[in-house]
Design an enzyme around this catalytic site. Structure first.
Site, PDB file in Angstrom:
ATOM      1  N   ASN A  74       0.887  -0.973   0.013  1.00 22.94           N
ATOM      2  CA  ASN A  74       0.044   0.032   0.030  1.00 22.94           C
ATOM      3  C   ASN A  74       0.873   1.393   0.052  1.00 22.94           C
ATOM      4  OD1 ASN A  74      -1.738   1.940   0.319  1.00 22.94           O
ATOM      5  ND2 ASN A  74      -2.782   0.804   1.963  1.00 22.94           N
ATOM      6  N   ASP A  75       1.663   1.639   1.040  1.00 23.28           N
ATOM      7  CA  ASP A  75       2.270   2.837   1.265  1.00 23.28           C
ATOM      8  C   ASP A  75       3.395   2.807   0.117  1.00 23.28           C
ATOM      9  OD1 ASP A  75       0.590   3.444   3.247  1.00 23.28           O
ATOM     10  OD2 ASP A  75       1.937   2.484   4.796  1.00 23.28           O
ATOM     11  N   VAL A  76       4.131   1.714   0.007  1.00 23.92           N
ATOM     12  CA  VAL A  76       5.116   1.734  -1.341  1.00 23.92           C
ATOM     13  C   VAL A  76       4.749   1.963  -2.594  1.00 23.92           C
ATOM     14  CG1 VAL A  76       6.378   0.272   0.339  1.00 23.92           C
ATOM     15  CG2 VAL A  76       5.112  -0.735  -1.549  1.00 23.92           C
ATOM     16  N   ALA A 131       0.478   2.450   7.551  1.00 24.76           N
ATOM     17  CA  ALA A 131       0.723   3.789   8.012  1.00 24.76           C
ATOM     18  C   ALA A 131      -0.620   4.559   8.119  1.00 24.76           C
ATOM     19  CB  ALA A 131       1.869   4.262   7.167  1.00 24.76           C
TER      20      ALA A 131
END
Lengths: 102, 475
Positions: free
Chosen positions: B401-403, B442
């Protein structure tokens, strides 16, 4: 002040080691690829298990009647060994998987 | 003669530690490096047991020592062999905690020893007999060892989901206050009279324990690897304090080496995530993220059915798989490898795009995929992958997700702004597998999900992959 200076000169050999090791530690892993961050951390984790030596010494000089020292020393030996053995085995397991491919 | 031989053993051990670390930072030699360090450690341990002389006499209680090593070795081997590769980070944390506790216990016992010695001399306070430097080593060993122990246990609890993030107002102030209390108690111990010092030493250790807990509690789960790495270097320092106490060069070199290499590794991990260490420690990640997530406009997303997804992938030329944390949690690395093999058989060019912090720790994803037998040269690093995305037909994002969050590039108010990401939006289509629309680790919304080229494929990563494989087989 003079006390501190005394202490420094009494322990200068050790202080030299500390300083050199700090630089060496930084130098040695300076170019590690991100792929190896996890195994490296795990390997370093196993190496600080060298604290087991201290536990063995504490245990080995405890008097027979001193149950506090015996008990806690025994616990320290167990914990230290878990750190060392577990650390190296887990690192080896991780790296074993990398090896097959190369 | 015995002592001399032991010195040789210790020197050999120190050399193996340095060599071991050096070799561990190169993929080709890493495994041998680990074994070499382990060999050096064995030498140092055996040497200590049989050759160490305490004021001229050999160590006693050997039976207990062997029993302790046997029990510890058994527990260590069993847990290390049995642990799942996905649970590796919490395992390392737990081992680290054991080392910290061991260091703290040693310093505690040395203090007791000192205490008895002082009392029999009839001295009124520590400052009379003990040099400040010596006391400093003992008390530092106890404080750092205890903090490392308590912190590692909390970190373990967080990663295994047993401990939730706890954030309250004035937390940083409380933490700083606690740290000040620890230091004050340590200083007071040195100055006060002997009996009181005894009590205050334990108060110091107790306060340090609470500080360790408070220190890790507010830090978000995504930052846990950094914290573990930091605590790892703490334990190194605690071990080095033991080396100081016994004038033991093997403990000293091993401890300081890990302390300094560990600190550098911590900073490198932070860099890979584009976070400063201070930022991680203040632990404002979750708090600031929730406010920006609220402001984010929620667009509409489209979902894709399994059979459509199977079709798209099977008839494309080039597929890049972006594995993430969700894949690790779902234990889906084997299913992932199977999908890759199947697609390759169908003539699709399949590769993996690995973000440096994919998984739960930097490099963790590589370990997981290697475990599932994925060939090493199919793994593209971020820079390579970003060059290939524009020529890619389908990107399959598995639990990452965040990456892949474009906010890291576009939204300066985002907490992950500036983190290097995989540019999956450059590909022709992007299929994102997630369990739900919930924000990722996050806690940040991801604009990628609302883009026209993106389709969502909901479900547990492992199940979805197995179903995809089934669908592609019958095509």
């Amino acid at each position: 002040m003079s006390q501190i200076l005394h202490w420094v000169s009494d322990n200068q050999q050790i202080l030299y080691i500390v300083i050199l090791m700090i630089f060496l530690g930084v130098e040695v892993i300076g170019r590690v690829p991100a792929v190896l961050h996890t195994p490296l951390m795990s390997g370093a984790n196993a190496i600080h298990g060298v604290v087991i030596i201290g536990a063995i010494i504490v245990m080995g000089k405890a008097d027979q009647g001193n149950f506090l020292a015996l008990g806690l020393g025994f616990l320290a030996v167990i914990l230290g060994t878990i750190n060392v053995v577990g650390g190296f085995v887990v690192t080896d397991r991780m790296l074993e998987m990398f090896k097959k491919k190369t | 003669m015995g002592i001399d031989l032991l010195t040789v053993f210790y020197i050999a051990a120190s050399v193996t530690f340095i060599l071991g670390l050096k070799m561990l930072s190169n993929p080709a030699t890493a495994r041998r490096g680990n074994l070499i360090a382990a060999g050096g450690m064995t030498l140092a341990i055996i040497g200590t047991i049989f050759l160490y002389k305490n004021e001229g006499s050999p160590l006693h209680n050997l039976g207990w020592i062997f029993l302790g090593i046997f029990i510890g070795g058994l527990i260590g081997t069993m847990t290390a062999r049995k642990v799942k590769m996905t649970a590796m980070p919490e395992m390392v944390s737990l081992f680290n905690g054991m080392g910290g506790a061991c260091a703290a216990l040693i310093s505690l016992l040395e203090f007791e020893h000192l205490f008895e010695a002082n009392r029999s001399e009839g001295l009124s306070s520590f400052s009379g007999l003990v040099q400040p430097g010596f006391y400093l080593t003992i008390v530092t060993g106890v404080i750092i060892g205890t903090v490392s122990f308590a912190g590692s246990i909390i970190a373990w609890g967080k990663l295994s989901g047993n401990v939730k993030d706890i954030v309250f107002r004035g937390q940083h102030l409380t933490n700083i206050l606690f740290l000040a209390l620890v230091l004050a108690a340590a200083i007071y111990t040195y100055q006060t009279d002997l009996d009181e010092a005894h009590i205050y030493f334990f108060i110091t250790a107790g306060l340090a324990f609470f500080y360790g807990i408070l220190f890790v509690l507010p830090i978000g789960g995504a930052d846990m690897p950094v914290v573990i790495s930091l605590l790892n270097s703490f334990t190194g320092v605690a071990a080095a304090c033991g080396g100081f106490l016994y004038n033991n060069k093997a403990m000293l070199t091993g401890g300081i080496l890990v302390g300094s290499a560990g600190t550098l590794l911590t900073i490198m991990m932070c860099k890979a995530m584009n976070r400063s260490l201070l930022n991680v420690l203040i632990g404002s990640f979750g708090a600031s993220a929730s406010s920006s997530a609220e402001n984010m406009e929620q667009g509409s997303y489209k979902s894709i059915s399994l059979s459509d997804a199977a079709m798209v992938m099977a008839y494309s030329q080039k597929v890049l798989i972006v594995p993430g944390y969700g894949l690790a949690v779902a234990q889906a690395q084997y299913a992932c490898h199977e999908l890759e093999k199947l697609l390759t058989e169908k003539g699709v060019d399949v590769k993996y795009a690995i973000h440096p912090v994919a998984g739960r720790m930097p490099g963790h994803m590589n370990v997981l995929l290697a475990e599932a037998d994925v060939s090493y040269d199919l793994l593209l690093e971020m820079e390579q992958a970003n060059e290939e995305f524009p020529a890619t037909d389908v990107v399959l994002v598995l639990g990452a997700n965040d990456v892949v969050n474009p906010a890291a590039k576009k939204d300066p108010s985002s907490p992950i702004y500036g983190m290097p990401i995989l540019d999956v939006e450059l590909a022709k289509t992007c299929i994102v597998n997630k369990r739900s629309m919930k924000p990722g680790y996050a806690g940040i919304e991801n604009a990628l999900f609302f883009q026209p080229r993106t389709s969502m494929l909901f479900g547990d990563a492992k199940k979805v992959l197995q179903n995809l494989i089934g669908e592609i087989r019958v095509l």
